[in-house]
Write a protein that holds these residues in place. Sequence first.
Motif, short mmCIF file in Angstrom:
data_model
loop_
_atom_site.label_atom_id
_atom_site.label_comp_id
_atom_site.label_asym_id
_atom_site.label_seq_id
_atom_site.Cartn_x
_atom_site.Cartn_y
_atom_site.Cartn_z
N ARG A 232 -37.13 -19.99 7.58
CA ARG A 232 -36.17 -19.58 8.59
C ARG A 232 -36.85 -19.39 9.95
O ARG A 232 -36.31 -19.81 10.98
CB ARG A 232 -35.45 -18.30 8.15
N GLU A 233 -38.01 -18.79 9.93
CA GLU A 233 -38.72 -18.59 11.20
C GLU A 233 -39.08 -19.94 11.83
O GLU A 233 -38.90 -20.15 13.03
CB GLU A 233 -40.01 -17.79 10.97
N SER A 236 -36.09 -21.90 13.17
CA SER A 236 -35.43 -21.31 14.33
C SER A 236 -35.96 -21.94 15.60
O SER A 236 -35.35 -21.84 16.65
CB SER A 236 -35.69 -19.81 14.38
N HIS A 256 -27.93 -25.79 15.89
CA HIS A 256 -28.66 -25.61 17.14
C HIS A 256 -27.88 -26.18 18.32
O HIS A 256 -27.75 -25.56 19.37
CB HIS A 256 -30.03 -26.27 17.02
N LYS A 259 -24.89 -24.05 19.10
CA LYS A 259 -25.28 -22.81 19.77
C LYS A 259 -25.55 -23.07 21.25
O LYS A 259 -25.14 -22.30 22.13
CB LYS A 259 -26.54 -22.26 19.10
N ASP A 264 -21.43 -18.85 18.99
CA ASP A 264 -22.23 -17.70 18.61
C ASP A 264 -22.77 -17.90 17.19
O ASP A 264 -22.10 -17.61 16.22
CB ASP A 264 -21.37 -16.44 18.70
N LEU A 265 -23.98 -18.46 17.09
CA LEU A 265 -24.57 -18.75 15.78
C LEU A 265 -25.99 -18.22 15.73
O LEU A 265 -26.69 -18.21 16.74
CB LEU A 265 -24.60 -20.27 15.53
N PRO A 266 -26.44 -17.76 14.54
CA PRO A 266 -27.84 -17.32 14.45
C PRO A 266 -28.80 -18.51 14.42
O PRO A 266 -28.38 -19.64 14.17
CB PRO A 266 -27.87 -16.57 13.10
N ASP A 267 -30.08 -18.25 14.63
CA ASP A 267 -31.10 -19.31 14.57
C ASP A 267 -31.48 -19.61 13.13
O ASP A 267 -31.32 -18.78 12.25
CB ASP A 267 -32.36 -18.84 15.32
N ILE A 269 -30.51 -21.92 10.68
CA ILE A 269 -29.57 -22.18 9.58
C ILE A 269 -30.12 -23.34 8.75
O ILE A 269 -30.51 -24.37 9.28
CB ILE A 269 -28.17 -22.48 10.15
N GLU A 274 -24.61 -21.80 4.71
CA GLU A 274 -24.93 -20.83 5.76
C GLU A 274 -24.17 -21.13 7.04
O GLU A 274 -23.70 -20.22 7.72
CB GLU A 274 -26.44 -20.86 6.06
N ALA A 278 -21.56 -18.72 8.93
CA ALA A 278 -21.82 -18.31 10.31
C ALA A 278 -20.66 -18.67 11.23
O ALA A 278 -20.42 -18.01 12.23
CB ALA A 278 -23.11 -18.95 10.80
#
Lengths: 281, 283, 266
Positions: A232-233, A236, A256, A259, A264-267, A269, A274, A278
């Motif tokens: 995940r890191e 991202s 990505h 976004k 509004d999405l997290p880094d 994915i 997921e 999201a």
Amino acid sequence: MSIIKAKDVTFEYIRRDEEGNVEGITTAVDKVSLDIKQGDFIAILGHNGSGKSTLAKHMNAILYPTEGTLWVDGKDTKDEKELWNIRQSAGMVFQNPDNQIIGQVVEEDVGFGPENMGIPTKEIWERVTESLKAVDMYEYRKHSPNKLSGGQKQRVSIAGVLAMHPKCIILDEPTAMLDPDGRKDVIRAARALNDVEKVTIILITHYMEETIYADRIFVMEEGSVVMEGTPREIFSRVEELKKRRLDVPQVTLLAHELKKRGMDLPDGILTKEELIEALGL
Amino acid sequence: MTLIVDHVNYIYDPDSPLAHKALDDICLTIPDGQFIGIIGHTGSGKSTLVQHLNGLVTATEGHIYFDGEDIYDKDFDKKKLRSQVGLVFQYPEHQLFEIDVFSDVCFGPKNLGLERKEVELRSYEALRQVGFPDELFYQSPFDLSGGQKRRVAIAGVLAMKPKVLILDEPTAGLDPQGREEILGLIKRLQKETGITIILVSHSMEDVAEYVERIIVMNKGKVMYDDVPKEVFKHHKELEEVGLAAPQVTYIMEALREKGLAVSKEATTVEEATEEILRAFASK
Amino acid sequence: MLRDITIGQYYQTESVIHKLDPRVKIGGTLIYIISLFLFENVWGYLLAALFLGLVIKLSHVPFRFMVRGMRAILFLLLLTLVFNLFLTPGEALITFWKLKITKEGIIMAVRMALRLSFLIIGSSIMTLTTTPNNLTDGMEKMMGPLKIFKVPVHEVAMMMSIALRFIPILMEETDKIMKAQIARGADFESGGLIKRAKSLVPLLVPLFISAFRRANDLAMAMEARCYRGGEGRTKMKPLVYKRRDYLSYLVIVGYLAGKIVLGIYL
């Protein structure tokens, strides 16, 4: 417990021209330090020529660092007395399935390692049976390796290493010559070994999508580790991955892009599930 | 220079225990200048099919016409066919043998019996076309990187000036960067020269972005033959035969199931981004 | 064409002969070959044919399959036949031009043809019913005593079994390289001897390079799996004589005795 530990490992070799004159020195691995814990699933990612395969060959004492030290299960690989113990605790599967199968029948190939170790006949058979079952190749035990598909051959190679009861298996680009089906099977087998048998897996690859289940990813470039972290890191950092011309999974790329366009999405994915979650669907 | 494959059957190793139908009643028309992808699982017959197109393998039954002539005619010039329908095999290691890159590329045109000057001119042009750096012309082909070897192999066939260029898994074993470069090169070649290109691959993602027509092979038969978008609509069937549509297709399908009104047409990340943004905007 | 050669190939099926210890088969084949050159008379040939027929029957390998392998050496067979037919001195039966066929020539030719065919079929039964690995295991064990004289028996056996494993791979590779070069206009079929020899360069160079690379990879893979020669190695499939093996030895010795008796008393 750390199974493989590298401290400032450097590997240099001298290039020579046809007359044997020194042309220059190539640094294939440049001051790499890492610490791999027993039972982890590790992926080492990088392009051809990034030094990842050279590093892998150090973990099986095929190559020795020109500077720095590498320990396998606490043993310095430069210690000649420990050579065979090291090779037994850190097994290695190579890229070309045809060039590492020695036996002419699947089961005989799997028995090759234990034979070399001097294991009694009865136990060899037990090990061969359990190893072939672990990679789901037991029904092919009497087949000739020449008649198998690439993915099947690679699974036989994994079984061959597994029968030596290693603590750690290093897979050096095991899928580079396979078709998508074969690739999936090999990765599935490696993951199962890690989950069920608790064998440490070190997967060297240039396919991004094979690394998403790893506990840790190391990205190598020009002999050095340039990125390190959980999938995940790592995922991202899409822009950085793209800059390094690595293949980002399409879901990650899509998330990505969305976004960037204001959603509004997290880094980081990694799967379509997921993404759906999201997106709030 | 249309290629027509007319009811071709090929039986592999007849009267042996291994005998099986490698090609089963194949009919295809390949017009001038098309960019085609042939997709199939290992053993689907895709490599056998392309080896028929330049006469390397002879059909058990059926005919193949090149430029209106039956290639199985007694007085048909097979050598000319092979120069017109160029075939680059999967591993460049299987064809590189000369002491330097340039001589290796010269091998093909030399075999056509051309004059030395013409041979060298063509080889130079071919190496330029594949973007091979001048300073490496006199390197040994064995010292090159995987991607460079592949370029030399392609140049070796291009130097014969074929009208059709077939590439059998040109990206096998390359890393993502090398893969992208080779595919980009092929696309550029097609645009610049208008040559017909047939790309054999087992990866949908490789070809989806590039080709205008996809032929899906399965068990020696043509399963689909259409533009990419239409072929990918059958992703369930593709999966059953061990192939997969690009990942985006599955994402869009999953989104539709969850009630998001996105169309089935998107197959690339760019198209999908636009499509999702549009769907959310109109929600 | 290469596919037609069945000599040295293994034919997978279940049979008593397949199950025999490789040492019995190697020993048996040697005795059989020697017996062919001992005491020749019609009865002796009959016995040899009978014995061969029995083994073929027991081996469950189709006779047709064996004969297909003979095609490859048919030329050799014909050559010996012709030489013997024309070049044996003796009572001339038919004469034309400078050649004459003699009575002795005919007898000699028939004998040679029979012997050669028996020899080839006999030894191909051994390879058809024994996996190459088993065969090398058998040889390694049989040559074991030579270790005293510092003969690297294990290494030789390992080399043979690796060579056998890679022959099919290299054959397939040869085919691929050939196709790749034909696609570039190479011509392997026409021209004189020198032109043909030259045309092999584009085939042999990639083949050798690939073979060396494979050898290199294989050596590394073997070392990675703790291979360090025959010392301290155990066997997954150790060779142990069973009852059927002792019985087979008896049958073979019986056959040899029969051949000798027939040779001396008839």
